[in-house]
Design a protein around this motif. Structure first.
Motif, PDB file in Angstrom:
ATOM      1  N   THR B 256       0.843  -1.194   0.000  1.00 41.69           N
ATOM      2  CA  THR B 256       0.000   0.000   0.000  1.00 41.69           C
ATOM      3  C   THR B 256       0.884   1.252   0.000  1.00 41.69           C
ATOM      4  O   THR B 256       2.106   1.160   0.146  1.00 41.69           O
ATOM      5  N   ASN B 257       0.223   2.409  -0.155  1.00 38.79           N
ATOM      6  CA  ASN B 257       1.013   3.652  -0.086  1.00 38.79           C
ATOM      7  C   ASN B 257       0.829   4.394   1.235  1.00 38.79           C
ATOM      8  O   ASN B 257       1.161   5.565   1.355  1.00 38.79           O
ATOM      9  N   PHE B 258       0.301   3.724   2.252  1.00 35.99           N
ATOM     10  CA  PHE B 258       0.240   4.337   3.581  1.00 35.99           C
ATOM     11  C   PHE B 258       1.646   4.331   4.189  1.00 35.99           C
ATOM     12  O   PHE B 258       2.450   3.443   3.920  1.00 35.99           O
ATOM     13  N   PRO B 259       1.947   5.318   5.039  1.00 39.75           N
ATOM     14  CA  PRO B 259       3.282   5.350   5.660  1.00 39.75           C
ATOM     15  C   PRO B 259       3.443   4.278   6.737  1.00 39.75           C
ATOM     16  O   PRO B 259       2.461   3.705   7.219  1.00 39.75           O
ATOM     17  N   ASP B 260       4.711   3.999   7.117  1.00 43.61           N
ATOM     18  CA  ASP B 260       5.016   3.048   8.191  1.00 43.61           C
ATOM     19  C   ASP B 260       4.253   3.417   9.458  1.00 43.61           C
ATOM     20  O   ASP B 260       4.108   4.596   9.789  1.00 43.61           O
ATOM     21  N   GLY B 261       3.786   2.386  10.168  1.00 41.30           N
ATOM     22  CA  GLY B 261       3.190   2.604  11.492  1.00 41.30           C
ATOM     23  C   GLY B 261       1.957   3.473  11.494  1.00 41.30           C
ATOM     24  O   GLY B 261       1.621   4.101  12.496  1.00 41.30           O
ATOM     25  N   HIS B 262       1.206   3.497  10.387  1.00 37.00           N
ATOM     26  CA  HIS B 262       0.095   4.433  10.239  1.00 37.00           C
ATOM     27  C   HIS B 262      -1.176   3.984  10.976  1.00 37.00           C
ATOM     28  O   HIS B 262      -2.061   4.802  11.233  1.00 37.00           O
ATOM     29  N   PHE B 263      -1.270   2.690  11.311  1.00 37.04           N
ATOM     30  CA  PHE B 263      -2.524   2.156  11.851  1.00 37.04           C
ATOM     31  C   PHE B 263      -2.337   1.513  13.227  1.00 37.04           C
ATOM     32  O   PHE B 263      -1.280   0.980  13.549  1.00 37.04           O
ATOM     33  N   ASP B 264      -3.413   1.549  14.025  1.00 36.96           N
ATOM     34  CA  ASP B 264      -3.466   0.836  15.299  1.00 36.96           C
ATOM     35  C   ASP B 264      -3.978  -0.581  15.106  1.00 36.96           C
ATOM     36  O   ASP B 264      -3.673  -1.473  15.892  1.00 36.96           O
ATOM     37  N   LEU B 265      -4.800  -0.775  14.099  1.00 33.80           N
ATOM     38  CA  LEU B 265      -5.434  -2.068  13.856  1.00 33.80           C
ATOM     39  C   LEU B 265      -5.545  -2.298  12.354  1.00 33.80           C
ATOM     40  O   LEU B 265      -6.049  -1.432  11.630  1.00 33.80           O
ATOM     41  N   VAL B 266      -5.052  -3.434  11.903  1.00 33.81           N
ATOM     42  CA  VAL B 266      -5.140  -3.824  10.492  1.00 33.81           C
ATOM     43  C   VAL B 266      -5.870  -5.159  10.436  1.00 33.81           C
ATOM     44  O   VAL B 266      -5.485  -6.106  11.131  1.00 33.81           O
ATOM     45  N   ILE B 267      -6.944  -5.237   9.660  1.00 27.57           N
ATOM     46  CA  ILE B 267      -7.701  -6.493   9.585  1.00 27.57           C
ATOM     47  C   ILE B 267      -7.973  -6.892   8.138  1.00 27.57           C
ATOM     48  O   ILE B 267      -7.832  -6.086   7.214  1.00 27.57           O
ATOM     49  N   SER B 268      -8.371  -8.142   7.971  1.00 28.97           N
ATOM     50  CA  SER B 268      -8.993  -8.574   6.731  1.00 28.97           C
ATOM     51  C   SER B 268     -10.026  -9.636   7.086  1.00 28.97           C
ATOM     52  O   SER B 268      -9.888 -10.321   8.120  1.00 28.97           O
ATOM     53  N   ALA B 269     -11.056  -9.723   6.287  1.00 31.73           N
ATOM     54  CA  ALA B 269     -12.120 -10.712   6.536  1.00 31.73           C
ATOM     55  C   ALA B 269     -12.360 -11.506   5.259  1.00 31.73           C
ATOM     56  O   ALA B 269     -12.804 -10.966   4.254  1.00 31.73           O
ATOM     57  N   VAL B 270     -12.060 -12.780   5.307  1.00 36.06           N
ATOM     58  CA  VAL B 270     -12.182 -13.729   4.184  1.00 36.06           C
ATOM     59  C   VAL B 270     -11.689 -13.138   2.869  1.00 36.06           C
ATOM     60  O   VAL B 270     -12.267 -13.381   1.804  1.00 36.06           O
ATOM     61  N   ALA B 271     -10.582 -12.390   2.939  1.00 37.42           N
ATOM     62  CA  ALA B 271      -9.948 -11.866   1.733  1.00 37.42           C
ATOM     63  C   ALA B 271      -8.756 -12.733   1.326  1.00 37.42           C
ATOM     64  O   ALA B 271      -8.499 -12.915   0.138  1.00 37.42           O
ATOM     65  N   LEU B 272      -8.023 -13.250   2.318  1.00 39.94           N
ATOM     66  CA  LEU B 272      -6.780 -13.970   2.021  1.00 39.94           C
ATOM     67  C   LEU B 272      -6.983 -15.139   1.068  1.00 39.94           C
ATOM     68  O   LEU B 272      -6.150 -15.371   0.187  1.00 39.94           O
ATOM     69  N   HIS B 273      -8.098 -15.909   1.227  1.00 38.69           N
ATOM     70  CA  HIS B 273      -8.254 -17.112   0.412  1.00 38.69           C
ATOM     71  C   HIS B 273      -8.491 -16.762  -1.050  1.00 38.69           C
ATOM     72  O   HIS B 273      -8.505 -17.660  -1.889  1.00 38.69           O
ATOM     73  N   GLU B 274      -8.676 -15.483  -1.365  1.00 39.93           N
ATOM     74  CA  GLU B 274      -8.842 -15.087  -2.758  1.00 39.93           C
ATOM     75  C   GLU B 274      -7.567 -14.476  -3.329  1.00 39.93           C
ATOM     76  O   GLU B 274      -7.597 -13.885  -4.410  1.00 39.93           O
ATOM     77  N   THR B 275      -6.478 -14.636  -2.596  1.00 41.01           N
ATOM     78  CA  THR B 275      -5.204 -14.135  -3.113  1.00 41.01           C
ATOM     79  C   THR B 275      -4.342 -15.332  -3.518  1.00 41.01           C
ATOM     80  O   THR B 275      -4.766 -16.155  -4.318  1.00 41.01           O
ATOM     81  N   SER B 276      -3.127 -15.395  -3.014  1.00 44.34           N
ATOM     82  CA  SER B 276      -2.244 -16.493  -3.371  1.00 44.34           C
ATOM     83  C   SER B 276      -1.272 -16.718  -2.232  1.00 44.34           C
ATOM     84  O   SER B 276      -1.187 -15.920  -1.300  1.00 44.34           O
ATOM     85  N   HIS B 277      -0.517 -17.805  -2.338  1.00 41.95           N
ATOM     86  CA  HIS B 277       0.482 -18.138  -1.325  1.00 41.95           C
ATOM     87  C   HIS B 277       1.459 -16.968  -1.147  1.00 41.95           C
ATOM     88  O   HIS B 277       1.718 -16.510  -0.035  1.00 41.95           O
ATOM     89  N   ALA B 278       1.981 -16.460  -2.249  1.00 38.26           N
ATOM     90  CA  ALA B 278       2.957 -15.369  -2.182  1.00 38.26           C
ATOM     91  C   ALA B 278       2.302 -14.080  -1.696  1.00 38.26           C
ATOM     92  O   ALA B 278       2.868 -13.347  -0.880  1.00 38.26           O
ATOM     93  N   ALA B 279       1.089 -13.818  -2.184  1.00 41.49           N
ATOM     94  CA  ALA B 279       0.399 -12.578  -1.807  1.00 41.49           C
ATOM     95  C   ALA B 279       0.100 -12.551  -0.309  1.00 41.49           C
ATOM     96  O   ALA B 279       0.232 -11.515   0.343  1.00 41.49           O
ATOM     97  N   MET B 280      -0.306 -13.693   0.230  1.00 39.71           N
ATOM     98  CA  MET B 280      -0.631 -13.752   1.658  1.00 39.71           C
ATOM     99  C   MET B 280       0.592 -13.377   2.498  1.00 39.71           C
ATOM    100  O   MET B 280       0.496 -12.641   3.484  1.00 39.71           O
ATOM    101  N   ARG B 281       1.750 -13.879   2.085  1.00 39.67           N
ATOM    102  CA  ARG B 281       2.973 -13.552   2.821  1.00 39.67           C
ATOM    103  C   ARG B 281       3.246 -12.049   2.741  1.00 39.67           C
ATOM    104  O   ARG B 281       3.618 -11.415   3.737  1.00 39.67           O
ATOM    105  N   ASN B 282       3.031 -11.494   1.557  1.00 38.70           N
ATOM    106  CA  ASN B 282       3.249 -10.043   1.400  1.00 38.70           C
ATOM    107  C   ASN B 282       2.262  -9.239   2.232  1.00 38.70           C
ATOM    108  O   ASN B 282       2.599  -8.199   2.793  1.00 38.70           O
ATOM    109  N   ILE B 283       1.017  -9.711   2.293  1.00 41.60           N
ATOM    110  CA  ILE B 283      -0.012  -9.001   3.050  1.00 41.60           C
ATOM    111  C   ILE B 283       0.324  -8.995   4.538  1.00 41.60           C
ATOM    112  O   ILE B 283       0.151  -7.984   5.232  1.00 41.60           O
ATOM    113  N   PHE B 284       0.874 -10.111   5.047  1.00 42.07           N
ATOM    114  CA  PHE B 284       1.271 -10.156   6.456  1.00 42.07           C
ATOM    115  C   PHE B 284       2.457  -9.221   6.694  1.00 42.07           C
ATOM    116  O   PHE B 284       2.519  -8.536   7.719  1.00 42.07           O
TER     117      PHE B 284
END
Lengths: 120, 392
Positions: B256-284
C-alpha cells in the motif's frame, strides 16, 4: 473482434468448466431440468400470491397485484415448505438411482430373486 | 429464510417477486443438497472409497487428492458436484439479471451523493493482480474488476446481494456484517487495552465488515482498500447511504502507499483465500509495516483447517478450489498462519491463531482462541479462523 466477443451468449465464466456427468449432453440435460424446476418454483410462488389475494379480496386480480404482493415471515415459511416438497419430488429419481448399492438399506439384487422364482 | 426485504440500504439491489422466488428456490435447492446428499456423499467417501483404497494399497488414504480419481468416477458424487456448481452459476445469473434491470436507477442514486462524509480515491493505473484478473472468482462473471458501463459498480451490487443469500442470510442478514462483529469481538476479548484510533480493512470488497468495524469502534478513523474500482464505488455509496464515514482507496494490500506505522489495527475478513500463497505472505509483511508499536493485526478466514478435516471435509474444500474458481481455498486451509506471521516480523509469543466463535454483535469473550472449530466442522457460521498478532 472475435465471434465470442460479438455474441454475449458465447462468453462464459473464466475458469473451470469440467464436465462432471460423463458427456456434455447429459450434463446439459441435468442442468436444464434443475433450471426448469427453478421456473416452476417461481410459478408456484405466483400462484400462491394469487390464491391469497383472491381469498382476501374476493375480486379478480391481475399480474400487478402479484408483483406488488408482499409476504410476511409466516408465508415465507409456508412457501419454503412447499418448495422443499417440490424439490424432494423432482430429486427423488436422483436419490433412487445414484447412490451405490453398498450404501443402501436393502442390498438384495433383483437378479437373484428373478432367477430364484424361475427355478421350480 | 426471511420475507421479501425492505431496503437494507438505498444502494442495495432489490428483488421483484419473481427474482426473490428464484433466489429462494436456489437456497432451498442448496439446502436439500446439504441435508440430503452431503451425508450420503460423506458415507460414499468414508465407508466405500476409503476402505477400497486401503484394501488395494495397504495403507489408509489421508488426503482427498489420493481418492479424487475414484470418487469422481462415482455417479452420485458427479451429481453432487454438478449441483454444487449449478447453484453458483444459477445464482450469479439470477442476481446479474436483477441488477441489470435496476442498473440505471442504482447508478442515478450513486451519482446523487454529493457531500460525502467519507471518501473514495481510485487509481486507474493500479493493475488487478493475476489472482484476481486471471479467472472469475466463485464463478461471478467478470469477477470484481470488470466494468460494463462508465464508472461501473455492477460487481459490487451483485456481490452485496450474493453474499447475503449465499450465507442463508445468517451472516447478519442483508447487512452481512457478522464477520466484522466477530473480528471486533476478538479484538476486545484478546486485546482489551487496544483503543484503535485508525483502522485498515484490507480487501474490503463492498464494506460488509468495514461498516461493522465503524459501528463497533465509532471514534476510529476507518480506511478500507481493495484492488477493484467497481467494488469500491459501490462500497463508498453504500457506506454513505448508511451514514458511516469510511475512507475507501484502490490499493493492493500486498503493497500500500500508507506510511510506516500508520494504523493501530489492520484487519482482513475472508480476503486472504482469494489471493495467493505469495500474496498472503506479502499481506502479512505489509500488515507488520503498517502497524505502530503496540498495534494489532487480525486476519479472519474460513474455518476449514486441513489438519482437523476428515477426508470428506477436504473434498468439500476441494470443490471450492478446483471447481468454484477459488484456487487458493485449499492452500489457505493448509497454511500455517502463525508461521507466516512470524516470518513477517511478529514475535512468536505475540502471535495467536485459532477459532473464534461467530458473534452477530460485538461481544466480550474469552481472551484465547479455540484450538478446535465448531464441533460440526461443516457449519460455516459456527466459528471463524483468526490469526492475530501484536507488533512490539
Amino acid at each position: 473482434m472475435t465471434a465470442a466477443a460479438q455474441n454475449p451468449t458465447l462468453r462464459r465464466t473464466a475458469g473451470d468448466h469440467t464436465v462432471f456427468l460423463g458427456d456434455p449432453i447429459q450434463e446439459t440435460l441435468f442442468s436444464m431440468v434443475v433450471a426448469l424446476l427453478g421456473e416452476l418454483s417461481i410459478v408456484r410462488d405466483r400462484l400462491d400470491a394469487h390464491e391469497r389475494l383472491l381469498k382476501s379480496a374476493g375480486l379478480p386480480i391481475g399480474p400487478q397485484d402479484v408483483d406488488a404482493f408482499a409476504i410476511d415471515e409466516a408465508v415465507a415459511q409456508q412457501r419454503a415448505a412447499t418448495r422443499d416438497r417440490m424439490i424432494r419430488h423432482v430429486f427423488r429419481a436422483l436419490h433412487e438411482k445414484l447412490p451405490p448399492a453398498e450404501l443402501r438399506a436393502q442390498n438384495e439384487s433383483y437378479a437373484g430373486i428373478f432367477a430364484e422364482v424361475q427355478r421350480s | 429464510m426471511s420475507a421479501v426485504p425492505a431496503f437494507a440500504h438505498p444502494m442495495m439491489p432489490q428483488t421483484s417477486h419473481d427474482e426473490m422466488a428464484l433466489e429462494a428456490f436456489l437456497v432451498s435447492m442448496r439446502g436439500h443438497v446439504m441435508q440430503e446428499m452431503d451425508p450420503i456423499d460423506r458415507r460414499l467417501v468414508n465407508d466405500l472409497i476409503a476402505p477400497r483404497f486401503a484394501a488395494a494399497r495397504g495403507k489408509a488414504a489421508t488426503t482427498s487428492a489420493e481418492i479424487r480419481g475414484e470418487l469422481e468416477a462415482e455417479p452420485y458424487h458427479q451429481a453432487w458436484l454438478t449441483l454444487q456448481r449449478l447453484y453458483q452459476d444459477m445464482l450469479w445469473s439470477a442476481i446479474g439479471e436483477s441488477v441489470d434491470r435496476q442498473h440505471a436507477e442504482l447508478d442515478q442514486r450513486r451519482r446523487a451523493l454529493t457531500a460525502p462524509k467519507g471518501s473514495l480515491r481510485l487509481d486507474a493505473a493500479l493493475p488487478p493482480p493475476r489472482y484476481i484478473a486471471a479467472f472469475d472468482h466463485h464463478r461471478m462473471a467478470g469477477s470484481y474488476h470488470t466494468e460494463t458501463a462508465p464508472e461501473d459498480f455492477r460487481p459490487g451490487a451483485m456481490y452485496d446481494r450474493y453474499a447475503s443469500t449465499y450465507h442463508y442470510w445468517r451472516n447478519g442478514g442483508w447487512m452481512n456484517d457478522g464477520r466484522g462483529h466477530t473480528l471486533a469481538s476478538h479484538i476486545i476479548s484478546s486485546y482489551p487495552d487496544l483503543q484503535p484510533r485508525r483502522i485498515l480493512d484490507m480487501g474490503c470488497a463492498v464494506g460488509h465488515s468495514t461498516v461493522a468495524l465503524k459501528d463497533d469502534f465509532p471514534d476510529a478513523e476507518i480506511h478500507a482498500i481493495d484492488v477493484a474500482a467497481p467494488m469500491l464505488r459501490y462500497a463508498h455509496a453504500r457506506a454513505e447511504y448508511m451514514g458511516r464515514e469510511i475512507h475507501f482507496s484502490q490499493q493492493n494490500a500486498e503493497h500500500t502507499n500508507f506510511p510506516d506505522g500508520h494504523f493501530d489495527l489492520v484487519i482482513s475478513a475472508v480476503a486472504l483465500h482469494e489471493t495467493s500463497h505469495a500474496a498472503m505472505r506479502n499481506i502479512f509483511r505489509e500488515s507488520f509495516r503498517l502497524l505502530r508499536p503496540g498495534g494489532v493485526m487480525a486476519h479472519l478466514e474460513v474455518p476449514g483447517r486441513y489438519d482437523q478435516m476428515g477426508l470428506w471435509e477436504q473434498v468439500r474444500v476441494d470443490f471450492e478450489a478446483h471447481y468454484n474458481n477459488e484456487p487458493f481455498m485449499a492452500g489457505v486451509a493448509r497454511t500455517d498462519f502463525a508461521k507466516v506471521a512470524i516470518d513477517a516480523g511478529f514475535q512468536p509469543a505475540d502471535v495467536m491463531a485459532g477459532f473464534r466463535q461467530y458473534t452477530p454483535a460485538m461481544t466480550k469473550l474469552e481472551p484465547t482462541l479455540a484450538a478446535v472449530g465448531s464441533p460440526d466442522g461443516r457449519l460455516p457460521m459456527g466459528s471463524w479462523y483468526i490469526c492475530s498478532a501484536v507488533r512490539r
